[in-house]
Design a protein around this motif. Structure first.
Motif, PDB file in Angstrom:
ATOM      1  N   ALA A  31       0.788  -1.118  -0.096  1.00 58.92           N
ATOM      2  CA  ALA A  31      -0.210   0.016   0.061  1.00 58.92           C
ATOM      3  C   ALA A  31       0.599   1.228  -0.097  1.00 58.92           C
ATOM      4  CB  ALA A  31      -0.802   0.058   1.388  1.00 58.92           C
ATOM      5  N   LEU A  32       1.922   1.360   0.716  1.00 54.10           N
ATOM      6  CA  LEU A  32       2.876   2.285   0.858  1.00 54.10           C
ATOM      7  C   LEU A  32       3.585   2.627  -0.471  1.00 54.10           C
ATOM      8  CD1 LEU A  32       4.505   4.560   2.029  1.00 54.10           C
ATOM      9  CD2 LEU A  32       6.459   2.687   2.440  1.00 54.10           C
ATOM     10  N   GLU A  33       3.828   1.413  -1.285  1.00 59.59           N
ATOM     11  CA  GLU A  33       4.499   1.569  -2.729  1.00 59.59           C
ATOM     12  C   GLU A  33       3.567   2.337  -3.421  1.00 59.59           C
ATOM     13  OE1 GLU A  33       5.707  -2.205  -3.300  1.00 59.59           O
ATOM     14  OE2 GLU A  33       7.631  -1.869  -2.442  1.00 59.59           O
ATOM     15  N   LEU A  34       2.351   2.019  -3.223  1.00 58.59           N
ATOM     16  CA  LEU A  34       1.202   2.478  -4.442  1.00 58.59           C
ATOM     17  C   LEU A  34       0.981   4.204  -3.794  1.00 58.59           C
ATOM     18  CD1 LEU A  34      -1.384  -0.267  -4.633  1.00 58.59           C
ATOM     19  CD2 LEU A  34       0.136   0.530  -6.527  1.00 58.59           C
ATOM     20  N   GLU A  35       0.959   4.248  -2.468  1.00 58.15           N
ATOM     21  CA  GLU A  35       0.581   5.802  -2.196  1.00 58.15           C
ATOM     22  C   GLU A  35       1.791   6.576  -2.615  1.00 58.15           C
ATOM     23  OE1 GLU A  35      -2.235   3.975   1.342  1.00 58.15           O
ATOM     24  OE2 GLU A  35      -0.207   4.817   1.990  1.00 58.15           O
ATOM     25  N   PHE A  36       3.067   6.072  -2.265  1.00 56.59           N
ATOM     26  CA  PHE A  36       4.206   7.188  -2.663  1.00 56.59           C
ATOM     27  C   PHE A  36       4.231   7.230  -4.120  1.00 56.59           C
ATOM     28  CE2 PHE A  36       8.940   7.852  -2.535  1.00 56.59           C
ATOM     29  CZ  PHE A  36       8.782   9.188  -1.815  1.00 56.59           C
ATOM     30  N   ALA A  37       4.157   6.138  -4.867  1.00 59.74           N
ATOM     31  CA  ALA A  37       4.297   6.388  -6.468  1.00 59.74           C
ATOM     32  C   ALA A  37       3.186   7.413  -6.724  1.00 59.74           C
ATOM     33  CB  ALA A  37       4.101   4.969  -7.197  1.00 59.74           C
ATOM     34  N   ASP A  38       1.968   7.220  -6.144  1.00 53.01           N
ATOM     35  CA  ASP A  38       0.852   8.326  -6.474  1.00 53.01           C
ATOM     36  C   ASP A  38       1.270   9.858  -6.255  1.00 53.01           C
ATOM     37  OD1 ASP A  38      -1.634   8.558  -7.597  1.00 53.01           O
ATOM     38  OD2 ASP A  38      -2.329   8.760  -5.562  1.00 53.01           O
ATOM     39  N   LEU A  39       1.777   9.873  -4.887  1.00 55.54           N
ATOM     40  CA  LEU A  39       2.219  11.101  -4.602  1.00 55.54           C
ATOM     41  C   LEU A  39       3.195  11.770  -5.514  1.00 55.54           C
ATOM     42  CD1 LEU A  39       2.197  13.353  -2.107  1.00 55.54           C
ATOM     43  CD2 LEU A  39       4.035  11.972  -1.239  1.00 55.54           C
ATOM     44  N   LEU A  40       4.090  11.143  -5.775  1.00 58.75           N
ATOM     45  CA  LEU A  40       5.180  11.660  -7.039  1.00 58.75           C
ATOM     46  C   LEU A  40       4.938  11.581  -8.293  1.00 58.75           C
ATOM     47  CD1 LEU A  40       8.579  10.444  -5.346  1.00 58.75           C
ATOM     48  CD2 LEU A  40       7.377  12.470  -5.086  1.00 58.75           C
ATOM     49  N   GLY A  41       3.655  10.985  -8.630  1.00 62.79           N
ATOM     50  CA  GLY A  41       3.280  10.801 -10.071  1.00 62.79           C
ATOM     51  C   GLY A  41       4.169   9.720 -10.535  1.00 62.79           C
TER      52      GLY A  41
END
Ligand SMILES: Cc1ncc(COP(=O)(O)O)c(C=O)c1O
Length: 409
Positions: free
Chosen positions: A57-67
């Protein structure tokens, strides 16, 4: 006019209570969300990200935050950089260009993958690599550049990316000190082929230790994921090991805390910037001191000041400010990274000196970096929890030390 008596000479310190610090709760934003996150994981009984849900979940959220297309979680910033170098996959003896002013976590992954770090000089004000110094260091053996955004100030990454593309080499951004630092309409970490982040205690957000690497390239993301997990392709049925690699896995506890910290990141950056703006305005008229250059893009992991010779001696400044109750560090490092025994004396694998047996790192290699470290770079810790009154004390202390140590114009 009455002469200022510095605290180091028996005068009254500007500040008697400690400033908020990243070394305790005063300067960290850990709240109920982090507590709940840890409890959630503990009560689930699953602390390993191999089977857990928090790290994915963190990986998805961090990727999302940075685009970004992909984020890979791992155990430290150094590990994230090791993942990145492993994705470059250099041949033994290939070269990777980097900076002499950083944490050694930028450099050791290069050596661990049997490549040779080549140090390019830095800009005399920002301490960051420049396209010119990097271009001068490129050879037919260069495979990549690792650029650091020192203290939170973006390095000229667009120009560096163009340079790397022209030479067919990869650009890795070490963003350990520069979360959410803008570059045009995106952030640091998104211009290079891979961006690396740290969650160590003193960073903008923390879970004690931890790391993240981002990329848009699916093959590099997979290679990094495998490298963090002994080369074990867990997305297949096979228990096999595809290439030489280590265990750099993040735990579920770290991932859950980091998820809570991510929701605070924009606020942390904004508050650090506001405090720094107030400080820079408060010292703008002082001769011989250069405040951090800020084109709206500095995220102030620390607050670095550049002293000209007329401002006085760097180490006297650091001691005098610290005595005033405002901790300061002269030079950031004891010496450039290439002067550390592991690099200059090539203390690596047994007596082999490998992979540095043909490399030399003499004094004077990067004169701007050495000048900054030895005589010009005054680093003040910075914090999101500084109040206006805290910043005003910092400004008052700088002004007091300046009035005592700077030479008359
Ligand atoms: C610029 C930079 N690169 C790499 C690292 C290494 O990160 P870690 O301590 O999480 O391994 C750090 C911080 O420690 C850092 O500031």
């Amino acid at each position: 006019m009455e002469k200022t008596v510095l605290a180091r000479d028996g005068g009254t310190p500007v500040r008697t209570s400690p400033l908020p610090s990243v070394m305790d709760a005063s300067g960290r934003r850990f709240g109920d969300d982090e507590v709940k996150a840890v409890e959630r994981v503990l009560r689930s009984g699953m602390l390993s990200a191999t089977w857990g849900t928090e790290a994915p979940a963190l990986e998805l959220e961090f990727a999302d935050l940075l685009g970004a297309g992909y984020a890979v979680a791992c155990s430290s910033g150094t590990a994230a950089l090791h993942l990145a170098v492993a994705a470059v996959d250099p041949e033994p003896g290939d070269e990777i260009i980097t900076t002499p002013i950083s944490d050694m976590g930028t450099v050791f992954p290069i050596m661990m993958q049997n490549a040779v770090p080549v140090f390019a000089d830095v800009d005399p004000i920002t301490g960051n690599l420049t396209p010119e110094t990097v271009a001068a260091a490129i050879t037919p053996r260069t495979k990549a550049v690792i650029v650091v955004h020192l203290f939170g100030k973006p390095a000229p990454v667009r120009e560096l990316r163009e340079l790397c593309d022209r030479h067919g080499i990869l650009l890795i951004e070490d963003c350990a000190q520069a979360y959410l630092a803008p570059v045009g309409d995106t952030f640091v970490g998104r211009i290079g082929h891979i961006g690396c982040f740290s969650l160590q205690q003193t960073k903008h957000i923390s879970a004690g230790d931890g790391g993240l690497a981002v990329t848009d390239d699916a093959a590099r993301a997979r290679r990094m994921r495998l490298f963090a997990d002994k080369g074990w392709p867990r997305d297949t049925d096979e228990r096999t090991y595809l290439f030489l690699a280590l265990n750099y896995r993040m735990t579920e506890l770290v991932a859950s805390v980091t998820r809570a910290q991510l929701t605070r990141l924009r606020g942390v950056v904004a508050d650090r910037r506001t405090a720094a703006g107030r400080a820079s305005a408060g010292i703008a008229d002082l001769a011989g001191i250069t405040a951090p250059p800020d084109g709206g893009d500095h995220v102030y992991w620390q607050y670095p000041l550049i002293l000209s010779p007329a401002a006085g001696d760097l180490h006297e400044w650091a001691a005098a400010l610290t005595a005033e109750g405002v901790p300061a560090n002269g030079g950031y490092l004891t010496g450039p990274l290439y002067a550390a025994p592991a690099v200059r004396e090539r203390i690596t694998y047994g007596q082999s000196r490998f992979p540095l047996q043909d490399a030399e790192y003499p004094p004077g290699l990067c004169p701007n970096a050495e000048d900054l470290i030895n005589s010009r770079l005054l680093v003040l810790p910075w914090n999101e929890n500084y109040t206006d009154a805290d910043v005003d004390d910092i400004v008052a202390a700088i002004r007091k030390v300046h009035s005592a140590l700077a030479r008359e114009a």
